[in-house]
Design an enzyme around this catalytic site. Sequence first.
Site: not given
Ligand code: COA
Length: 164
Positions: A17, A41, A90, A128
């Site tokens: 990140h 999650k 990624r 993560s």
């Molecule tokens: N390096 C390391 N890990 C990374 C990374 C990076 N550059 N980019 C993403 N990741 C990992 C994260 O650690 C995470 O791992 P995990 O699944 O093991 O926890 C995974 O990739 C994806 O996570 P993240 O980028 O945090 O996305 P998410 O899917 O958890 O959350 C949100 C995305 C915040 C948009 C969504 O969860 C949310 O709650 N949004 C609110 C509701 C909304 O608006 N939704 C969209 C409607 S279209």
Amino acid sequence: MVSAIYPGSFDPVTRGHLDLIERALPLFDRLTVAVAANSTKTATFTAEERVEMLREVLPKDKRLSVTSFRGLVVDFCKSQGIGAVLRGVRTVSDFEYEYQMALTNRHMAPGIETVFVMPSVQYSYVSSSLIREIVRNGGDVASFLPPQVERRLRDRLRPLSSPS
Ligand code: COA
């Protein structure tokens, strides 16, 4: 003035990140790193703890801020006058999910663009949850986490073999 949000679970924040934030920062005037408090999650850390860890490890830069939010990313953007959503891509498998999310967000908020940045190859395979699994089983995650975050994660997730 281009303001962007980098939303995510950050459970916990990883070097991947941080790499992405460092790469993206020159593209924006302001970047808000935002912990999704209502992610589907099951979280290891509370939203407050995740915000605290991000504040500890992010570079001190006046363009950067950290917060948490509930509800839709696009609604939070509208309430804060943010015009862009930063996401990392990624792998090919990330792409499908990100593509769907970007287009759905555009449908809901046509004025908000998603900007994709590719992380460094060395972090392109970590997540993560994988890191949490390594820690639970007593493995080495020093190359994936800043030391303060690693300490907190080890405290939170004692290895399965540890006596309680
Ligand atoms: N390096 C390391 N890990 C990374 C990374 C990076 N550059 N980019 C993403 N990741 C990992 C994260 O650690 C995470 O791992 P995990 O699944 O093991 O926890 C995974 O990739 C994806 O996570 P993240 O980028 O945090 O996305 P998410 O899917 O958890 O959350 C949100 C995305 C915040 C948009 C969504 O969860 C949310 O709650 N949004 C609110 C509701 C909304 O608006 N939704 C969209 C409607 S279209």
